[in-house]
Design a protein around this motif. Structure first.
Motif, PDB file in Angstrom:
ATOM      1  N   ASP A  16      -0.783  -0.037  -9.044  1.00  0.00           N
ATOM      2  CA  ASP A  16      -1.941   0.137  -8.171  1.00  0.00           C
ATOM      3  C   ASP A  16      -1.487   0.133  -6.724  1.00  0.00           C
ATOM      4  O   ASP A  16      -0.516  -0.551  -6.377  1.00  0.00           O
ATOM      5  N   GLN A  17      -2.197   0.893  -5.894  1.00  0.00           N
ATOM      6  CA  GLN A  17      -1.963   0.823  -4.456  1.00  0.00           C
ATOM      7  C   GLN A  17      -3.204   1.341  -3.744  1.00  0.00           C
ATOM      8  O   GLN A  17      -3.949   2.143  -4.295  1.00  0.00           O
ATOM      9  N   ASN A  18      -3.406   0.825  -2.551  1.00  0.00           N
ATOM     10  CA  ASN A  18      -4.588   1.183  -1.799  1.00  0.00           C
ATOM     11  C   ASN A  18      -4.327   0.986  -0.322  1.00  0.00           C
ATOM     12  O   ASN A  18      -3.600   0.076   0.063  1.00  0.00           O
ATOM     13  N   LYS A  19      -4.942   1.804   0.490  1.00  0.00           N
ATOM     14  CA  LYS A  19      -4.839   1.672   1.942  1.00  0.00           C
ATOM     15  C   LYS A  19      -6.228   1.455   2.508  1.00  0.00           C
ATOM     16  O   LYS A  19      -7.199   2.060   2.052  1.00  0.00           O
ATOM     17  N   LEU A  41       3.171 -10.070 -11.311  1.00  0.00           N
ATOM     18  CA  LEU A  41       2.774  -8.968 -10.439  1.00  0.00           C
ATOM     19  C   LEU A  41       3.356  -9.188  -9.049  1.00  0.00           C
ATOM     20  O   LEU A  41       3.344 -10.309  -8.538  1.00  0.00           O
ATOM     21  N   ILE A  42       3.859  -8.113  -8.459  1.00  0.00           N
ATOM     22  CA  ILE A  42       4.385  -8.168  -7.097  1.00  0.00           C
ATOM     23  C   ILE A  42       3.513  -7.261  -6.238  1.00  0.00           C
ATOM     24  O   ILE A  42       3.178  -6.145  -6.640  1.00  0.00           O
ATOM     25  N   PHE A  43       3.147  -7.762  -5.074  1.00  0.00           N
ATOM     26  CA  PHE A  43       2.354  -6.968  -4.149  1.00  0.00           C
ATOM     27  C   PHE A  43       3.034  -6.943  -2.789  1.00  0.00           C
ATOM     28  O   PHE A  43       3.350  -7.998  -2.233  1.00  0.00           O
ATOM     29  N   ASP A  44       3.246  -5.743  -2.268  1.00  0.00           N
ATOM     30  CA  ASP A  44       3.595  -5.573  -0.866  1.00  0.00           C
ATOM     31  C   ASP A  44       2.250  -5.512  -0.157  1.00  0.00           C
ATOM     32  O   ASP A  44       1.404  -4.683  -0.508  1.00  0.00           O
TER      33      ASP A  44
END
Length: 154
Positions: A90-93, A143-146
């Motif tokens: 997943d990714q979001n801006k 889970l890893i989140f930048d």
């Protein structure tokens, strides 16, 4: 009639058999496994992280200089979520949400940053989706989140 009853019984047992995506997954505790997986990841990627009492690991790459959120704040962020193997799920801006409405690893993790800050959250499954599969996330996953904290909206 006997054969029909036997077929129904076999179908019942096959359909209710062991499956990691159902109630049987609730018996697995991934806490120690996840902690070791995170430590291995940090070591193999030459990263240093802070570990909290809850088991969350975080890395502050840029502290930021603005407001610092509380666990009940609304925030605007950019993020990318991926597994230990690097596969992005997943990714979001520029997304806004309340920290009380997300996984507990985020609720806690974002409070270590200020507006303009960025870094990584390494979240064990007990602070994310737990031992059972959730959507495309396998049960027990770290889970890893930048993350990048763009704004705190009180």
């Amino acid at each position: 009639m006997k054969n029909c009853l036997l077929a129904i019984l076999i179908l019942f047992f096959v359909s209710c058999g062991s499956d990691d995506n159902n109630e049987n997954c609730l018996t697995k505790d991934y806490t120690e496994d996840n902690d070791q997986e995170i430590q291995n990841y940090l070591e193999s990627n030459n990263l240093e992280a802070e570990k909290t009492n809850s088991g969350l690991y975080y890395i502050v790459e840029e502290q930021g200089t603005g407001a610092q959120p509380s666990s009940s704040s609304r925030v605007r962020v950019n993020y990318k979520g991926y597994f230990l193997n690097g596969n992005v799920f997943d990714q979001n801006k520029d997304i806004t949400f309340g920290l009380g409405q997300v996984i507990s690893g985020w609720t806690e993790g974002f409070t270590y940053f200020k507006e303009g800050g960025s870094g990584k959250l390494l979240i064990p499954s007990n602070l994310a989706y737990g031992p059972c599969k959730y959507s495309t996330i396998p049960g027990g996953s770290v889970l890893i989140f930048d993350i990048e904290l763009l704004e705190v909206i009180e």
